[in-house]
Design a protein around this motif. Structure first.
Motif, PDB file in Angstrom:
ATOM      1  N   ALA A  82       4.280  -2.876  -1.507  1.00  0.00           N
ATOM      2  CA  ALA A  82       3.349  -2.341  -0.520  1.00  0.00           C
ATOM      3  C   ALA A  82       2.025  -3.075  -0.675  1.00  0.00           C
ATOM      4  O   ALA A  82       1.586  -3.351  -1.799  1.00  0.00           O
ATOM      5  CB  ALA A  82       3.153  -0.844  -0.725  1.00  0.00           C
ATOM      6  N   GLU A 148      11.997  -4.423   0.576  1.00  0.00           N
ATOM      7  CA  GLU A 148      11.287  -3.714   1.632  1.00  0.00           C
ATOM      8  C   GLU A 148       9.788  -3.917   1.464  1.00  0.00           C
ATOM      9  O   GLU A 148       9.224  -3.600   0.414  1.00  0.00           O
ATOM     10  CB  GLU A 148      11.614  -2.223   1.565  1.00  0.00           C
ATOM     11  N   ARG A 150       6.061  -2.882   2.714  1.00  0.00           N
ATOM     12  CA  ARG A 150       5.357  -1.804   3.400  1.00  0.00           C
ATOM     13  C   ARG A 150       3.888  -2.153   3.505  1.00  0.00           C
ATOM     14  O   ARG A 150       3.254  -2.537   2.524  1.00  0.00           O
ATOM     15  CB  ARG A 150       5.496  -0.489   2.626  1.00  0.00           C
TER      16      ARG A 150
END
Length: 186
Positions: A82, A148, A150
């Motif tokens: 993130a 992933e 973010r």
């Protein structure tokens, strides 16, 4: 797909394409100057512009299933990174250079705040790279690794939740994150 159990090659990431030798540099994390490297399966933690603050985490055998469900989309992604929305433009335009380093003089340096996520290694000797690769489209590279990504307004709430979880983590360049006080006032 990302294999978080493999060690792989050693890399150092930089925005400088002209490094011919890595000389040990002072660090608050080591007792003496060192050259830093990361194992290949953990390179996703460094596919960011220099100075970009980020929260990275994954699961391991000790991770609670509820934490995996909540923080890792039910385990669909092997890892999450993130970063703050304010870094998006720099992320999209960044060019990095991934230097491959010979492993002979490196030793593990994996103990920061109880985290072993980074798989960092250090050498207390100068190191000559064995190769360099130019890297662009960093978000695309993260996606190809199955990680992933973010983008969040602030990292502080996520950092606090991950710190309280059973997930291994690495908080990188948090000194460059927007101040917690500004986030709490907003």
């Amino acid at each position: 797909m990302l294999d978080l159990n493999a060690h792989g090659r050693l890399f150092h990431f930089s925005d400088d394409p002209r490094i011919r030798i890595f000389s040990p540099r002072p660090s608050h994390r080591t007792l003496k100057p060192a050259v830093w490297a990361i194992h290949e399966p953990y390179e996703y933690q460094y596919l960011f512009p220099r100075g970009c603050p980020r929260v990275t985490y994954c699961a391991n055998a000790l991770s609670d299933r509820a934490d995996i469900e909540v923080h890792l989309s039910g385990g669909e992604a092997p890892a999450v990174v993130a970063f703050e929305a304010g870094w998006l433009e720099r992320m999209l335009s960044a060019r990095l250079y991934r230097y491959e380093l010979p492993p002979e003089t490196f030793i593990p340096q994996d103990t920061y705040e109880g985290s072993v996520t980074a798989r960092a290694l250090v050498s207390y000797e100068a190191v000559t790279p064995v190769g360099v690769e130019s890297m662009e489209n960093l978000l695309g590279r993260l996606g190809r690794l199955g990680v992933e990504a973010r983008m969040v307004p602030s990292l502080w709430n996520l950092r606090d939740r991950i710190l309280a979880s059973s997930l291994p983590f690495s908080f990188i360049r948090m000194g460059n994150a927007q101040p917690r006080e500004e986030v709490e006032r907003a």
